[in-house]
Design an enzyme around this catalytic site. Structure first.
Site, PDB file in Angstrom:
ATOM      1  N   LYS A   1      -6.243 -10.479  -7.540  1.00 41.32           N
ATOM      2  CA  LYS A   1      -6.189 -11.276  -6.308  1.00 41.32           C
ATOM      3  C   LYS A   1      -5.839 -12.729  -6.603  1.00 41.32           C
ATOM      4  O   LYS A   1      -5.114 -13.368  -5.842  1.00 41.32           O
ATOM      5  CB  LYS A   1      -7.531 -11.210  -5.557  1.00 41.32           C
ATOM      6  CG  LYS A   1      -7.774  -9.896  -4.861  1.00 41.32           C
ATOM      7  CD  LYS A   1      -6.871  -9.736  -3.647  1.00 41.32           C
ATOM      8  CE  LYS A   1      -7.081  -8.364  -3.033  1.00 41.32           C
ATOM      9  NZ  LYS A   1      -6.081  -8.008  -2.042  1.00 41.32           N
TER      10      LYS A   1
ATOM     11  N   LYS B   1       3.979   8.722  -5.925  1.00 40.47           N
ATOM     12  CA  LYS B   1       3.200   9.356  -4.870  1.00 40.47           C
ATOM     13  C   LYS B   1       3.430   8.688  -3.518  1.00 40.47           C
ATOM     14  O   LYS B   1       3.969   7.578  -3.445  1.00 40.47           O
ATOM     15  CB  LYS B   1       1.723   9.358  -5.237  1.00 40.47           C
ATOM     16  CG  LYS B   1       1.127   7.995  -5.446  1.00 40.47           C
ATOM     17  CD  LYS B   1      -0.356   8.123  -5.743  1.00 40.47           C
ATOM     18  CE  LYS B   1      -1.000   6.756  -5.637  1.00 40.47           C
ATOM     19  NZ  LYS B   1      -2.429   6.752  -5.659  1.00 40.47           N
TER      20      LYS B   1
ATOM     21  N   LYS C   1       2.076   3.587   1.389  1.00 37.65           N
ATOM     22  CA  LYS C   1       2.648   2.678   2.381  1.00 37.65           C
ATOM     23  C   LYS C   1       3.419   1.541   1.726  1.00 37.65           C
ATOM     24  O   LYS C   1       4.421   1.081   2.243  1.00 37.65           O
ATOM     25  CB  LYS C   1       1.515   2.081   3.205  1.00 37.65           C
ATOM     26  CG  LYS C   1       1.711   2.269   4.669  1.00 37.65           C
ATOM     27  CD  LYS C   1       0.655   1.576   5.479  1.00 37.65           C
ATOM     28  CE  LYS C   1      -0.699   1.537   4.840  1.00 37.65           C
ATOM     29  NZ  LYS C   1      -1.765   2.085   5.652  1.00 37.65           N
TER      30      LYS C   1
END
Ligand code: TRP
Length: 331
Positions: free
Chosen positions: A112, A195, A198
């Site tokens: 982050k 895979k 989104k």
């Protein structure tokens, strides 16, 4: 009844087939065997400063989709994290015994810091203590999470154990990961690589609420090659992916039929895709219909939310009373 299971769900948009065959379908199975707490992590959302106007809508949307997929509010306790402020109280207590050094070493925190260097807030740093509070507030013993969450779970055990030692008590069991193992079906995306997800672009995933037109468009555009040139040759990954999707939504006979055509070098991908579209639309239709029905029924959703809030509160209150007592509060 079995274990106490707890898992948090990030309210991030629509669910796709990969989510369904990943965690979602297993949550639905677990609610019959264990005492389950599933919550929508709408406190954790604040670490990225969402717009107030989106907060409820996003959480509600995820609730609708989980319900549509079969989560049952009469079996599991399904609630919004923000409906359980006791979590914040326990988070505060845990933070008193969480150390800067260990929090800074967490991989997700370091990621982050790299992703949002201008918003490295204390909530990001203490994400693991909030997650620990979520879990141990119900004295959960099992936590169904993916590999990426294992470090957080390890920290949950550290914090729980530290609390027990500090106050010489056994308030908290040490929760373990719930591994689905072979039950996990990996769903590939439509772009011929990894895979379904989104982040790889909207065209890569089939969402549970996709309209037939969207499904058709995505599948017809899915990557293929020029076709097999030798009998029984190995399939390249993008073709294997189409077969994997077909195995999930079509009958074994249909899969065998196209497999046979492939092996004889007679396959026409257009035909295979048309069949896949038809079967995919049929497979997702019940979800799409349930999602539409539930979305339109605010009264029902509010009842589900209230019921979850009440059940979660009851469980949390018991733990917090114990916690406050061992810490030394006497009122
Ligand atoms: N961190 C989890 C994720 O990113 C979400 C989460 C928050 C969670 N609190 C939790 C998962 C408690 C399990 C238990 O997916």
């Amino acid at each position: 009844m079995g274990e106490i299971v707890c898992s948090g769900i990030r309210p991030t948009g629509n669910l796709h087939l990969g989510n369904y065959f990943g965690a979602l379908r297993n949550f639905v199975k677990m609610q019959d065997e264990h005492q389950c707490f599933f919550f929508i992590a709408d406190y954790h959302s604040l670490t990225t400063h969402p717009t107030p106007g989106d907060l409820y809508g996003n959480a509600r949307q995820i609730l609708v989709q989980y319900l549509a997929a079969g989560l049952d509010p009469d079996k599991a306790t399904i609630y919004f994290q923000s409906d359980l402020p006791e979590t914040a109280e326990l988070y505060l207590f845990l933070n008193m015994n969480a150390y800067l050094g260990e929090l800074e070493r967490v991989t997700s925190f370091k990621d982050k810091v790299r992703q949002q260097p201008n918003n490295v807030n204390a909530g990001l740093l203490t994400y693991p203590t909030l997650m620990a509070a979520d879990i141990i507030i119900h004295k959960a013993t099992k936590v169904p999470v993916g590999k990426d969450q294992e470090q957080h779970l390890e920290m949950t055990r550290t914090f729980a154990n530290r609390f027990n030692n500090m106050y010489n008590c056994e308030v908290f069991p040490l929760p373990q990961a719930y591994n689905f193992g072979h039950e996990l079906v990996k769903i590939p995306g439509l772009d011929g690589s990894g895979k379904m997800g989104k982040s790889e672009g909207e065209m890569n995933a089939i969402f549970l609420n996709d309209e037939p037109g969207a499904i058709k468009k995505k599948i017809m555009k899915a990557k293929t090659d020029l076709g097999p040139t030798q009998m029984n040759q190995t399939k390249p990954v993008e073709i294997e992916n189409l077969f994997t999707l077909m195995k999930v939504v079509s009958t074994p006979d249909t899969v065998a039929h196209f497999d046979d055509l492939y092996n004889r070098c007679e396959i026409r991908y257009g035909d295979m895709k048309k069949q896949l579209v038809e079967d995919m639309v049929a497979f997702t239709a019940p979800f799409r219909e349930r999602i539409a029905e539930l979305s339109a029924n605010e009264d029902y959703l509010r009842r589900v939310m209230d019921q979850g809030k009440e059940k979660a509160h009851e469980s949390a209150r018991k733990t917090l009373d114990e916690v406050r007592h061992v810490i030394g509060y006497r009122r």
